[in-house]
Write a protein that holds these residues in place. Structure first.
Motif, PDB file in Angstrom:
ATOM      1  N   GLY A  76      30.356  46.926  32.289  1.00 61.96           N
ATOM      2  CA  GLY A  76      30.382  45.531  31.838  1.00 61.96           C
ATOM      3  C   GLY A  76      29.205  44.724  32.361  1.00 61.96           C
ATOM      4  O   GLY A  76      28.941  43.610  31.872  1.00 61.96           O
TER       5      GLY A  76
ATOM      6  N   VAL B 140      27.016  40.854  31.987  1.00 63.71           N
ATOM      7  CA  VAL B 140      26.998  39.864  33.075  1.00 63.71           C
ATOM      8  C   VAL B 140      25.548  39.423  33.318  1.00 63.71           C
ATOM      9  O   VAL B 140      25.269  38.230  33.502  1.00 63.71           O
ATOM     10  CB  VAL B 140      27.599  40.442  34.380  1.00 63.71           C
ATOM     11  CG1 VAL B 140      27.404  39.470  35.545  1.00 63.71           C
ATOM     12  CG2 VAL B 140      29.082  40.751  34.184  1.00 63.71           C
TER      13      VAL B 140
ATOM     14  N   ARG C 160      37.665  30.520  36.427  1.00 64.65           N
ATOM     15  CA  ARG C 160      38.334  31.558  35.625  1.00 64.65           C
ATOM     16  C   ARG C 160      39.808  31.706  36.002  1.00 64.65           C
ATOM     17  O   ARG C 160      40.670  31.958  35.162  1.00 64.65           O
ATOM     18  CB  ARG C 160      37.577  32.882  35.790  1.00 64.65           C
ATOM     19  CG  ARG C 160      38.302  34.163  35.390  1.00 64.65           C
ATOM     20  CD  ARG C 160      38.561  34.250  33.901  1.00 64.65           C
ATOM     21  NE  ARG C 160      39.193  35.519  33.552  1.00 64.65           N
ATOM     22  CZ  ARG C 160      40.498  35.769  33.599  1.00 64.65           C
ATOM     23  NH1 ARG C 160      41.333  34.831  34.004  1.00 64.65           N
ATOM     24  NH2 ARG C 160      40.976  36.954  33.247  1.00 64.65           N
TER      25      ARG C 160
ATOM     26  N   ALA D 179      32.010  36.536  31.187  1.00 65.80           N
ATOM     27  CA  ALA D 179      32.052  37.517  32.280  1.00 65.80           C
ATOM     28  C   ALA D 179      31.335  36.966  33.517  1.00 65.80           C
ATOM     29  O   ALA D 179      31.806  37.142  34.649  1.00 65.80           O
ATOM     30  CB  ALA D 179      31.407  38.823  31.831  1.00 65.80           C
ATOM     31  N   TYR D 180      30.203  36.303  33.292  1.00 65.43           N
ATOM     32  CA  TYR D 180      29.444  35.740  34.422  1.00 65.43           C
ATOM     33  C   TYR D 180      30.244  34.637  35.115  1.00 65.43           C
ATOM     34  O   TYR D 180      30.340  34.598  36.348  1.00 65.43           O
ATOM     35  CB  TYR D 180      28.106  35.197  33.915  1.00 65.43           C
ATOM     36  CG  TYR D 180      27.269  34.525  34.975  1.00 65.43           C
ATOM     37  CD1 TYR D 180      26.822  35.234  36.099  1.00 65.43           C
ATOM     38  CD2 TYR D 180      26.917  33.181  34.861  1.00 65.43           C
ATOM     39  CE1 TYR D 180      26.057  34.612  37.071  1.00 65.43           C
ATOM     40  CE2 TYR D 180      26.143  32.554  35.822  1.00 65.43           C
ATOM     41  CZ  TYR D 180      25.720  33.273  36.928  1.00 65.43           C
ATOM     42  OH  TYR D 180      24.964  32.657  37.900  1.00 65.43           O
TER      43      TYR D 180
ATOM     44  N   ARG E 272      36.044  36.289  41.028  1.00 66.99           N
ATOM     45  CA  ARG E 272      36.601  37.616  41.273  1.00 66.99           C
ATOM     46  C   ARG E 272      37.239  37.679  42.661  1.00 66.99           C
ATOM     47  O   ARG E 272      36.639  37.223  43.637  1.00 66.99           O
ATOM     48  CB  ARG E 272      35.531  38.695  41.132  1.00 66.99           C
ATOM     49  CG  ARG E 272      36.139  40.096  41.097  1.00 66.99           C
ATOM     50  CD  ARG E 272      35.170  41.143  40.628  1.00 66.99           C
ATOM     51  NE  ARG E 272      34.063  41.322  41.582  1.00 66.99           N
ATOM     52  CZ  ARG E 272      33.051  42.157  41.382  1.00 66.99           C
ATOM     53  NH1 ARG E 272      32.989  42.860  40.263  1.00 66.99           N
ATOM     54  NH2 ARG E 272      32.099  42.268  42.278  1.00 66.99           N
TER      55      ARG E 272
ATOM     56  N   THR F 151      36.931  42.288  29.465  1.00 71.03           N
ATOM     57  CA  THR F 151      37.051  43.640  30.000  1.00 71.03           C
ATOM     58  C   THR F 151      36.188  44.594  29.196  1.00 71.03           C
ATOM     59  O   THR F 151      36.120  44.486  27.974  1.00 71.03           O
ATOM     60  CB  THR F 151      38.536  44.080  29.904  1.00 71.03           C
ATOM     61  OG1 THR F 151      39.288  43.365  30.880  1.00 71.03           O
ATOM     62  CG2 THR F 151      38.718  45.558  30.119  1.00 71.03           C
ATOM     63  N   TYR F 152      35.549  45.526  29.915  1.00 70.80           N
ATOM     64  CA  TYR F 152      34.855  46.606  29.217  1.00 70.80           C
ATOM     65  C   TYR F 152      35.891  47.660  28.871  1.00 70.80           C
ATOM     66  O   TYR F 152      36.610  48.141  29.739  1.00 70.80           O
ATOM     67  CB  TYR F 152      33.758  47.235  30.080  1.00 70.80           C
ATOM     68  CG  TYR F 152      32.987  48.281  29.308  1.00 70.80           C
ATOM     69  CD1 TYR F 152      31.802  47.956  28.655  1.00 70.80           C
ATOM     70  CD2 TYR F 152      33.476  49.586  29.184  1.00 70.80           C
ATOM     71  CE1 TYR F 152      31.116  48.903  27.903  1.00 70.80           C
ATOM     72  CE2 TYR F 152      32.803  50.533  28.424  1.00 70.80           C
ATOM     73  CZ  TYR F 152      31.624  50.186  27.794  1.00 70.80           C
ATOM     74  OH  TYR F 152      30.953  51.117  27.043  1.00 70.80           O
TER      75      TYR F 152
ATOM     76  N   MET G 289      32.343  45.407  25.944  1.00 75.84           N
ATOM     77  CA  MET G 289      33.193  44.388  26.542  1.00 75.84           C
ATOM     78  C   MET G 289      33.864  43.607  25.421  1.00 75.84           C
ATOM     79  O   MET G 289      33.313  43.468  24.325  1.00 75.84           O
ATOM     80  CB  MET G 289      32.310  43.460  27.374  1.00 75.84           C
ATOM     81  CG  MET G 289      33.084  42.432  28.169  1.00 75.84           C
ATOM     82  SD  MET G 289      31.951  41.348  29.031  1.00 75.84           S
ATOM     83  CE  MET G 289      31.584  42.344  30.460  1.00 75.84           C
TER      84      MET G 289
ATOM     85  N   SER H 275      37.015  40.271  24.512  1.00 75.54           N
ATOM     86  CA  SER H 275      37.862  39.170  24.985  1.00 75.54           C
ATOM     87  C   SER H 275      39.332  39.562  24.925  1.00 75.54           C
ATOM     88  O   SER H 275      39.710  40.509  24.238  1.00 75.54           O
ATOM     89  CB  SER H 275      37.648  37.942  24.100  1.00 75.54           C
ATOM     90  OG  SER H 275      38.253  38.153  22.836  1.00 75.54           O
TER      91      SER H 275
ATOM     92  N   SER I 144      37.505  40.050  36.438  1.00 69.85           N
ATOM     93  CA  SER I 144      36.428  40.028  35.431  1.00 69.85           C
ATOM     94  C   SER I 144      35.094  40.428  36.054  1.00 69.85           C
ATOM     95  O   SER I 144      34.743  39.868  37.087  1.00 69.85           O
ATOM     96  CB  SER I 144      36.256  38.631  34.844  1.00 69.85           C
ATOM     97  OG  SER I 144      37.503  38.007  34.648  1.00 69.85           O
ATOM     98  N   PRO I 145      34.375  41.340  35.437  1.00 70.28           N
ATOM     99  CA  PRO I 145      34.736  42.129  34.257  1.00 70.28           C
ATOM    100  C   PRO I 145      35.398  43.445  34.650  1.00 70.28           C
ATOM    101  O   PRO I 145      34.805  44.254  35.351  1.00 70.28           O
ATOM    102  CB  PRO I 145      33.361  42.396  33.627  1.00 70.28           C
ATOM    103  CG  PRO I 145      32.417  42.451  34.797  1.00 70.28           C
ATOM    104  CD  PRO I 145      32.999  41.613  35.895  1.00 70.28           C
TER     105      PRO I 145
END
Lengths: 286, 159
Positions: A79, A83, A116, A161-162, A168, A229-230, A237, A239, A281-282
Motif C-alpha cells: 500500500g 501513501v 482517521r 492512506a496518508y 496508525r 486497505t491493499y 488499495m 476504500s 491504515s494502510p
C-alpha cells in the motif's frame, strides 16, 4: 490447505466426541501480534459495553502469517506507493486559490494525527456525517478551488492512506451520539437488513459466523480499522465503500454507490463496532 | 428490414420450440416459485414431475455459480473439490436424517423450515427479497429441475 484439513478433522472428531453440531466448532482467529516499527498495534481488544461481541478482532487476525508479515514492514507493505503519492499531494498546490493541503494544515503528522480514528464524522458546513474522502473533497472544491477527486482514484486513495497513517496505532473512536446518531442508527439498520437474491445481511456472516470458513474465505468480524486497505484480490488499495460493494455483489444485491449516504452511515456504524482497535491504515488483506 | 425481422421471429420461435422439445418441456410444467406450498416443513410434490438426476445434481451442487452448496457445507463425497465451508452443517448422511419431502423444502426455501434466522438462501424463491441485483431480479437461484437434481444427489448422501 493441509492445515485446514487438520482443523476440519479436529472439528469432526470433536463433533463425534461431544455430540455437538458441527457448526458449533469455530476456527478461532489466530493469536499473532502485530508490531510495526517496534510499535504495538492493537488487533484484539475486549469489546465495549453493548457490543454483540465478547472480543473484537481486527481482520489482520484472520489472515495467513504471510499476509500478516507484509503489514508489519512498511517497505514490504504494497500500500505504500500510494501513501507516497499522498505525501506528495499534501504539498502540491492545486486549484484557483493557489493552495495545497499544507498551506492550511501544515505538518500532517501533527494536524492529521487522530483524524482517521474519528472518521466518518459530522461535517459542519455540509451539515451531515461524512467520510474522510468527503472532508478532503470539501477542502479541495471550497477552499482550494480545485476539482474533487473521484472516490477510488489513486489521488484520493493515496490521500486517505496518508492521512490515515498519521493515526496508525490510535484507537478507533468515532462519535455516534448527538448529530451523528441519525447516521449511526441508519447504518445499524442497514447492517441487519437482509438483501439480495441470497437474502443475507452483514450480521449473518460477520456477527454470527465470524471465524468460520465460507468456501475459501475465513470470515472476519468485518472490522474496517485498516482502510484504505491493499487487497490482493484487487491487486490494489481500495476504500471501505468498495469493499461494501463487493460484499453486496456477492450476495447478488444491488450495491449502494460509493460516497452514498447509505454507505457513509454503514461505515460509521461498522466503525463504531470496532471502537478500541487500532487504526491500521494502510492494512494488507487478501 | 421488415422481412428480416419476420425471419428473425420465425427462427426464434422455431429455436424455442426445439429447446422445449429437447428439455422435455420441463420448464413449461414446473411449479412457479410463487405457487410452491411448504407445509409443516415438507414439500412432497416434485417441482417438475420429472425425476431428478443425481449426476447433474452433483454438478449443480458444487458449481460456484449454481448451487455453490460447498460455500457453507462440508461434504465428504465431494472431497476432491477444494474449500468446503463450515457455516452450515456437514451434509454427510443428510439423507439419513431427513425425509425427501423435508430436504426438498429446505432447498426450496429453508426459512420456511428453520425459521427466519437461518442464513441459508432459498434456492427456488423470488418473492419477499430486497434490493436484488438487476441481473437476478425475478429469477430463482436454481431452476425447478436443478432443485430436483440437487435433491436427487443429496438423497445419495446416506450414512
Amino acid at each position: 490447505m493441509s492445515k485446514r484439513i487438520k482443523v476440519l478433522g479436529f472439528g469432526l472428531t470433536a463433533l463425534a466426541m461431544c455430540g455437538l453440531s458441527y457448526s458449533a466448532v469455530v476456527a478461532e482467529p489466530n493469536n499473532n501480534q502485530l508490531m510495526i516499527d517496534g510499535k504495538k498495534i492493537t488487533t484484539n481488544v475486549k469489546a465495549p459495553k453493548g457490543s454483540p461481541f465478547e472480543k473484537l478482532y481486527s481482520g489482520w487476525r484472520f489472515r495467513s502469517a504471510e499476509t500478516q508479515k507484509l503489514q508489519s514492514d512498511d517497505f514490504e507493505n504494497p500500500g505504500f506507493p500510494l501513501v507516497d503519492l499522498g505525501t506528495e499531494l499534501w504539498q502540491k498546490v492545486d486549484g484557483s486559490a493557489g493552495k495545497s493541503c499544507a498551506s492550511c494544515h501544515n505538518d500532517a503528522s501533527k494536524s492529521m494525527k487522530g483524524v482517521r480514528a474519528t472518521m466518518p464524522k459530522m461535517h459542519k458546513e455540509i451539515g451531515k456525517v461524512q467520510s474522510l474522502q468527503q472532508h478532503v473533497n470539501y477542502c479541495r472544491t471550497e477552499r482550494m478551488g480545485a476539482k474533487a477527486w473521484k472516490w477510488e482514484s489513486n489521488q484520493m486513495l493515496g490521500m486517505a492512506a496518508y492521512v490515515g497513517l498519521q493515526s496508525r496505532g490510535m484507537p478507533v473512536n468515532v462519535k455516534i451520539d448527538g448529530p451523528a446518531k441519525a447516521a449511526h442508527d441508519k447504518g445499524k439498520k442497514l447492517y441487519y437488513t437482509r438483501v439480495g437474491q441470497l437474502d443475507m445481511s452483514c450480521a449473518g456472516c460477520h456477527e454470527e459466523n465470524f471465524g468460520k470458513m465460507i468456501r475459501a474465505d475465513h470470515l472476519s468480524q468485518g472490522q474496517i480499522n485498516g482502510f484504505p486497505t491493499y487487497r490482493f484480490k484487487w491487486q490494489k488499495m481500495g476504500s471501505v465503500h468498495r469493499r461494501f460493494k463487493g460484499c453486496m455483489k456477492n450476495i447478488r444485491a444491488k450495491p449502494y454507490k460509493v460516497g452514498s449516504d447509505e454507505f457513509v452511515a454503514l461505515e460509521l456504524y461498522v466503525a463504531s463496532r470496532g471502537k478500541g482497535l487500532s487504526v491500521e491504515s494502510p492494512a494488507v488483506r487478501n | 428490414m421488415a422481412l428480416q425481422f419476420k425471419t428473425c421471429g420465425i427462427v426464434a420461435v422455431t429455436a424455442l420450440t426445439a429447446l422445449a422439445v429437447l428439455t422435455g418441456g420441463a420448464s413449461a410444467e414446473a411449479v412457479k416459485p410463487g405457487d410452491v406450498k411448504i407445509t409443516d416443513g415438507q414439500l412432497a410434490k416434485s417441482l417438475t414431475g420429472k425425476a431428478g438426476d443425481p449426476v447433474a445434481g452433483k454438478k449443480t451442487f458444487v458449481g460456484r455459480k449454481l448451487g455453490n452448496c460447498l460455500a457453507c457445507h462440508v461434504n465428504k463425497d465431494t472431497s476432491k473439490q477444494q474449500f468446503h465451508g463450515e457455516v452450515g452443517p456437514a451434509l454427510d448422511g443428510a439423507a439419513s436424517r431427513y425425509e425427501p419431502a423435508a430436504l426438498r423444502a429446505i432447498i426450496v426455501n429453508s426459512k420456511q423450515v428453520f425459521g427466519e434466522q437461518t442464513l441459508m438462501p432459498g434456492f427456488y424463491r423470488e418473492a419477499g427479497l430486497n434490493r436484488v441485483n438487476k441481473k437476478f431480479k425475478g429469477k430463482t437461484i436454481l431452476s425447478a429441475q436443478q432443485v430436483e437434481d440437487v435433491l436427487a444427489y443429496v438423497l445419495t448422501l446416506k450414512k
